[in-house]
Every structure is written in C-alpha cells, then in structure tokens.
Motif scaffolding. Structure first.
Motif, mmCIF file in Angstrom:
data_model
loop_
_atom_site.group_PDB
_atom_site.id
_atom_site.type_symbol
_atom_site.label_atom_id
_atom_site.label_comp_id
_atom_site.label_asym_id
_atom_site.label_seq_id
_atom_site.Cartn_x
_atom_site.Cartn_y
_atom_site.Cartn_z
ATOM 1 N N SER A 353 38.212 -36.414 -26.701
ATOM 2 C CA SER A 353 37.467 -36.789 -26.133
ATOM 3 C C SER A 353 37.070 -37.351 -24.714
ATOM 4 O O SER A 353 38.624 -37.449 -24.441
ATOM 5 C CB SER A 353 36.534 -37.570 -26.685
ATOM 6 N N ILE A 354 35.864 -36.690 -24.312
ATOM 7 C CA ILE A 354 36.177 -37.084 -22.762
ATOM 8 C C ILE A 354 34.745 -37.411 -21.943
ATOM 9 O O ILE A 354 34.012 -37.516 -22.465
ATOM 10 C CB ILE A 354 36.548 -35.520 -21.843
ATOM 11 N N GLU A 355 34.859 -38.550 -21.370
ATOM 12 C CA GLU A 355 34.027 -39.581 -21.240
ATOM 13 C C GLU A 355 33.443 -40.112 -19.543
ATOM 14 O O GLU A 355 34.800 -41.149 -19.535
ATOM 15 C CB GLU A 355 33.859 -41.435 -22.125
ATOM 16 N N SER A 356 32.794 -40.338 -19.868
ATOM 17 C CA SER A 356 32.846 -40.165 -18.075
ATOM 18 C C SER A 356 33.221 -39.829 -17.028
ATOM 19 O O SER A 356 34.324 -41.118 -16.378
ATOM 20 C CB SER A 356 32.359 -41.979 -18.173
ATOM 21 N N SER A 357 33.999 -38.934 -17.284
ATOM 22 C CA SER A 357 35.179 -39.044 -16.417
ATOM 23 C C SER A 357 34.908 -37.413 -15.414
ATOM 24 O O SER A 357 33.915 -36.578 -16.076
ATOM 25 C CB SER A 357 36.598 -38.810 -17.356
ATOM 26 N N THR A 358 35.692 -36.908 -14.595
ATOM 27 C CA THR A 358 35.640 -35.439 -14.104
ATOM 28 C C THR A 358 37.077 -34.755 -13.765
ATOM 29 O O THR A 358 37.986 -36.063 -13.707
ATOM 30 C CB THR A 358 35.493 -36.068 -12.671
#
Length: 392
Positions: A353-358
């Motif tokens: 999962s990838i959250e609030s990331s760039t």
C-alpha cells in the motif's frame, strides 16, 4: 520465482507496501550501472565504553532526517527508544575517545548505547564490523544523538545481527523466528558501508545486515553504501533483512537513504532496502538517488550474472507486506525492473500500500507494472494507492 502476469493497472498511487518479494521472468531489458563511493574521516585513540554519566546539560536535538512533509502517524512501537538512562556510553567527551574499538565492544556487550564524543559532529571510521552477540539481552539500542556518523570506509559492513549465526551465539532452537534481540538504530548516519564479497546468508546489507529478532530504524541517514553489483537475488546497499519474529514488520521512520546526487546506495538489487520474506513499514522517509545495477534479472537470463531490480526497494518471498506512508521516493533507477520498488510475492499472497506519498522519476530500464510508474509488482491484488502521486 515465476511471474505469470504483470499486475493490473492503476493510475493514482498511494504508497503502502505490504510485502516485497520475488524476481522477474520472461521480461527483458538492460541499462547502465552506477557510481562508486568515497571514504569518510575518523577518530582513533583509546576505546572507551563507559557506564552512564549522572548529570549533564540537555543534549541538542538530533539532526532531522526523512521527509519534512511526511504526516503519517507513527505507532508507539515504531518510535525512538528511550535512551535517557543508557547502559553504556561510548566516549568520554572528546572525539578521540570515540573509536571503532569502543563501538565494537559496546555493541557486543549490548544494552542501551549512547555516545559522548563532544559538542561537534564526529565520524567514527569502523576498522571492524560491529556485531550483536545474541546472548546479550533482549534489547539493544544504538543512538548517535544526531551527531555521530559510523563509516565503513568503503571497505566493510558497519553493523551485523544474525540470530542464526553460531558465532554470535544461539539462544533458542528456532533461531529464524525468535523475538530477541530487538535492535533499534536511531539518530545516526551510516556512511560508506560495503559488504561486497561477503557471501554470509547470500550477501547484501552494505551498511546493516539483520536476520531474526526485531529491527527498526528511526531518524537515521544512509549515504554511499554498497554491496555486490551482480547477482540475481542479493541486495540492500543500505539494509538487508532476512526473517523477523512472527513476520512483524521492520519499521523505517523519518530516515533518509541517499538524499542527493552521489549519496545513494548501489547494489545488484535494492539500492536502499532489500529482504526475503520480510514485511516493511516505511513512514515519513526519503529514498532517492539509489541504484540497482545488476543485469539479467531473477532468475538470471542466460549469459548474464543476474540482478538489476528495485532501484530503492527489492522484496522477495511469499506472504509479506510493504507499506509506504508519508514517504518520498524519487530519482532511483533499476537496470531491470522496478526503478522505485520491486515486489514479488511468489505465492501471490503479499500486499502493498502507498499512502500520502510521492513516487516520481524512478526509471525502470527493463520492465514495470502498467499503471504503476517505477513499480514492478506481483501479489495478491494491485497495490493500494491513496492520496499519493506516481509519475515518471
């Protein structure tokens, strides 16, 4: 490990990795390798590892690492350890008293370890790898106070923990799944570690190698670390981890891997992090300018040495998870697959999962999963992405 199909496409991305593992098959593509590394300065003189001092002025706040814009919540178990009452202190207040011998001795003795090297930043050039002795208690903390750099001098690994290494002592009959030692490294810089040629447990882990127990990193910086530049499955120029107790995750919190051009890690796979069968939670961190420079992927294509996947992160295994939250992953590159992240769950049970990331500007010279720039993923379902941006 077989790869049957590239994971389904998604266009928006949030960074939450649930498991890293595997290697690409039936996919092609080469590219170009990456730089080597410098050497750092150090102090020598007598090694002192003393017991805690009683009174002193409040220390300055540790240097800040990681992503200043990261807002991911850090759970209690992932926060920095309390070092207000250290078991032992390296140094007596001068840079000269903070030596490689003192670090090796203190790490071997275990407990909560801090440094007293004077008011200015200091680099300690390690003349030998500091090794955890498994019999030295359940908890080991190494805290540099934001002023200490441990340098491998471009010649050696800096820190080693392995619950299955007889030379470090066996403490259970199930060394691959035990809850101790629990190792925390915090407020430290690891520079110029190099495990090239060290084939223990398959190699990798230029700055830190861990197998077993528990491990976390808080407010640390990793620069110019190296491991072997060829090989289908070894990796982790900065950190290599094999097995954690009950598959609990390795936490990486507010830490930087690379951070600027010429400062990143270089390895066959996983220019920053690498693991087999291990879960990761990466919070409010920066992984940039790291490179996977092997050629031939995994399993290695005929006539090649293999490797080249996971510019920043290389994960392999069966059931594991990877979560990226509040994290910036940019300017990493892979000669084969996954310029940012290579994730292969061999039994397709792993999640990410990838959250609030760039994630941006992470070229994969060979292959990646459609709709997920910089990522090659095989798992239970496509990566979950929220409030995140993935671009080329």
């Amino acid at each position: 490990m077989r790869r049957r199909a590239l994971a389904a496409a998604l266009t928006t991305v949030v960074l939450a990795l649930a498991g890293c593992g595997g290697s690409p098959r039936n996919v092609a593509a080469p590219a170009s390798p990456s730089p080597s590394s410098p050497v750092a300065a150090a102090s020598s003189v007598p090694a002192t590892s003393s017991a805690p001092s009683s009174t002193s002025a409040a220390p300055p706040p540790p240097q800040a690492n990681g992503n200043p814009n990261g807002r991911a919540t850090v759970p209690a178990e992932a926060r920095a350890a309390d070092t207000s009452i250290p078991t032992r202190v390296i140094g007596n207040g001068t840079p000269a008293s903070c030596t490689s011998e003192a670090v090796v001795s203190a790490v071997g003795a275990g407990g909560v370890i801090t440094f007293n090297c004077g008011p200015q930043p200091v680099t300690i050039t390690m003349k030998a790898t500091a090794k955890i002795k498994n019999v030295q208690g359940a908890k080991i903390v190494l805290d540099g106070g934001g002023k200490v750099t441990l340098s491998g001098e471009g010649k050696r690994r800096i820190l080693y923990m392995n619950t299955c290494d007889k030379n470090q002592g066996w403490t259970t009959s199930h060394c691959q799944d035990q809850d101790h030692p629990s190792l925390t490294v915090q407020n430290l810089t690891f520079a110029d570690g190099n495990s090239t040629g060290d084939t223990t447990e398959g190699g990798g882990g230029g700055a830190i190698f861990v197998r077993g127990g528990r491990f976390k990193v808080v407010n640390a910086r990793f620069v110019r670390n190296r491991c072997d530049q060829t090989g289908p499955d070894l990796g982790g120029a900065a950190i290599r981890v094999l097995s954690q107790y009950h598959n609990q995750p390795v936490y990486i919190v507010s830490s930087t891997f690379g951070g600027a051009a010429g400062q990143g890690g270089v390895c066959a796979n996983g220019g920053a992090l690498s693991s087999i069968g291990v879960s990761w939670v990466v919070l409010n961190s920066v992984l940039s300018y790291n490179s996977a420079v092997g050629k031939g992927a995994n399993p290695a294509r005929p006539g090649t040495p293999g490797g080249g996947s996971g510019g920043a992160i290389y994960c392999d295994g069966n059931q594991f998870t990877v979560r990226l939250a509040g994290t910036l992953v940019e300017q990493n590159k892979a000669n084969e697959g996954g310029g940012a992240v290579f994730f292969v769950s061999n039994d397709r049970s792993g999640t990410m999962s990838i959250e609030s990331s760039t994630l941006r500007k992470n070229p994969s010279a060979g292959f990646e999963t459609q709709g997920f720039p910089g990522i090659y993923f095989l798992g239970a379902r496509p990566p979950s992405v929220s409030s995140s941006t993935l671009t080329r």
